[in-house]
Design an enzyme around this catalytic site. Structure first.
Site, PDB file in Angstrom:
ATOM      1  N   SER A 196     -41.993  -3.764 -20.071  1.00 56.56           N
ATOM      2  CA  SER A 196     -41.732  -5.098 -20.601  1.00 56.56           C
ATOM      3  C   SER A 196     -42.486  -5.276 -21.915  1.00 56.56           C
ATOM      4  O   SER A 196     -42.301  -4.500 -22.850  1.00 56.56           O
ATOM      5  CB  SER A 196     -42.110  -6.147 -19.555  1.00 56.56           C
ATOM      6  OG  SER A 196     -41.635  -7.414 -19.914  1.00 56.56           O
ATOM      7  N   ASP A 350     -30.977  -6.446 -15.977  1.00 55.40           N
ATOM      8  CA  ASP A 350     -32.071  -6.950 -16.803  1.00 55.40           C
ATOM      9  C   ASP A 350     -31.500  -7.569 -18.067  1.00 55.40           C
ATOM     10  O   ASP A 350     -30.674  -6.968 -18.755  1.00 55.40           O
ATOM     11  CB  ASP A 350     -33.011  -5.794 -17.159  1.00 55.40           C
ATOM     12  CG  ASP A 350     -34.183  -6.213 -18.032  1.00 55.40           C
ATOM     13  OD1 ASP A 350     -34.400  -7.430 -18.215  1.00 55.40           O
ATOM     14  OD2 ASP A 350     -34.886  -5.313 -18.520  1.00 55.40           O
ATOM     15  N   HIS A 380     -35.432  -6.906 -14.196  1.00 60.83           N
ATOM     16  CA  HIS A 380     -36.681  -6.981 -14.944  1.00 60.83           C
ATOM     17  C   HIS A 380     -37.858  -7.254 -14.008  1.00 60.83           C
ATOM     18  O   HIS A 380     -37.829  -8.182 -13.210  1.00 60.83           O
ATOM     19  CB  HIS A 380     -36.612  -8.075 -16.013  1.00 60.83           C
ATOM     20  CG  HIS A 380     -37.632  -7.912 -17.082  1.00 60.83           C
ATOM     21  ND1 HIS A 380     -37.426  -7.121 -18.186  1.00 60.83           N
ATOM     22  CD2 HIS A 380     -38.892  -8.402 -17.209  1.00 60.83           C
ATOM     23  CE1 HIS A 380     -38.496  -7.148 -18.955  1.00 60.83           C
ATOM     24  NE2 HIS A 380     -39.409  -7.912 -18.385  1.00 60.83           N
TER      25      HIS A 380
END
Length: 410
Positions: A196, A350, A380
């Site tokens: 991320s 995601d 995610h």
């Protein structure tokens, strides 16, 4: 004594009622706002995880309104509560690399030679996440790849504003590269990576290191569902997965503005793209384009949305978004060509999926050796959900297995 007992019982009852009402609101919020596609495995499990997160943020907001604690501090506290027993095959030590807190994990079994080193940057939008939160992830990588792993505890926003986060990651990496042999690591076999926001920081650090001829070259980078551009928030994955837990499209804009301490009202302009000057559209449009996304990733629905007319007033408030140390996809070909071997990880569900696909295309077009792993049922944040009992997701395990395999075969 009876009166005290009655008071405590009454207080406990009120707390229980309050928690039940808050939980009911969290479930309602989830069901009314989120949208989990029909092809996703274990939708109820994902909803349960998301409801817990909603509760955490809601409780934090209540405490903030009451003046007891800032929301972000409360959320950080809860995310760090989980503790694991130390793996007897690893040692760990908390240190500082050039002033940056790190935790170094080392296999206890003696090695015939110098080991690989892995510098890991955790996720969390640059505002949450920690060494402690990612301890199990880092242990698994260190143990199964037989590597010395350095987990970096970079400073967090909003207390420490951009570019403090990637600069801490850069400083810790440089220190480790310069002192690798002290930790039994071959300085020519150092990998950096993160998930991320940490994936974004890793991409920035790798690009910055291209200019450092005084340091060994990185052996590889691992970019796990990172965000690499802030130009177009209407790419296919942003449309298809915009309401898939645990990261909504609107939350990317919200967290991004919080990260830079900007006015939340700018999110509408960001979504439309009016923050992008014409010269940037002309220069980078060839790289941030839905035409670079394979057609199979548009089958779940996609409608091309042109960027809105440029608004200079919006751009003046958000100049950081287009800097190379935030939108690393904008790096010139000459820099991309010098990047090390790369593992790109993307997740089908995601919202940031297409950032990874676009970065992969940049690597491919410039002849950079790479491996791509696409988690077909990933979303995610799934990396952190690989070993939490009945809430574990297979995709998290698959991602970690691919990271370990990539490192072991370098």
């Amino acid at each position: 004594m009876g009166l005290l007992y009655a008071i405590l019982l009454g207080a406990g009852g009120m707390i229980a009622i309050g928690f039940f009402l808050l939980l009911s609101w969290a479930i309602y919020y989830d069901l009314s706002r989120s949208n989990i596609p029909a092809g996703f495995d274990h939708p109820l499990k994902l909803r349960f995880v998301y409801d817990i997160l909603i509760l955490m943020f809601a409780m934090g907001k209540i405490l903030e309104v009451m003046g007891l604690c800032r929301q972000v501090v409360f959320v950080r506290f809860l995310l760090d509560l989980r503790r694991l027993a130390m793996d007897p095959s690893l040692s760990s030590k908390d240190l500082h690399f050039d002033g940056v807190p790190v935790r170094v994990y080392q296999p206890k079994v003696p090695s015939a030679g110098l080991r690989r080193g892995f510098v890991f940057f955790h996720g969390g939008a640059g505002m949450v996440g920690s060494i402690t939160m990612y301890e199990d992830v880092c242990r698994k990588i260190a143990k199964e790849s037989d590597s010395v792993l350095v987990s970096v505890g970079y400073r967090l926003a909003p207390e420490h504003l951009y570019p403090a986060q990637w600069k801490d990651c850069f400083a810790a990496t440089v220190h480790f590269m310069q002192n690798a042999e002290l930790y039994g690591v071959d300085p020519s076999q150092i990998i950096i990576g993160g998930d991320s926001a940490g994936g974004n920081f890793a991409s920035v650090v790798a690009q910055q290191l291209v200019e450092r001829s005084d340091l060994p070259k990185l052996r590889a980078q691992v970019l796990i569902y990172g965000g690499f551009q802030s130009m177009d928030f209407n790419l296919p994955s942003y449309q298809q997965n915009g309401r898939v837990p645990i990261l909504f499209r609107e939350k990317i804009l919200h967290f991004g503005l919080q990260y830079f301490l900007k006015d939340a009202s700018l999110s509408h302009d960001l979504l439309k793209g009016s923050h992008v000057p014409d010269e940037i559209r002309l220069k980078y449009g060839k790289w941030v384009s839905p035409d670079n996304i394979p057609e199979k990733f548009k089958r779940r629905g996609y409608e091309r949305v042109p960027l809105a007319p440029y608004n200079p007033d919006v751009y003046k408030q958000l100049p950081e978004l287009h800097q190379l140390t935030f939108s690393s996809l904008f790096a010139e070909d000459a820099v991309i060509r010098e990047l090390p071997e790369t593992l790109i990880v993307s997740c089908e569900y995601d919202v940031l999926r297409d950032d990874s696909l676009l970065y992969k295309k940049r690597l491919e077009d410039n002849g950079v050796k790479f491996r791509w792993f696409h988690a077909e049922n990933g979303f995610h944040g799934v990396l952190n959900l690989f070993n939490i009992g009945f809430l574990s997701f297979r995709s998290g395990i698959e991602i970690l297995d691919n990271i370990v395999d990539f490192v072991k075969h370098l």
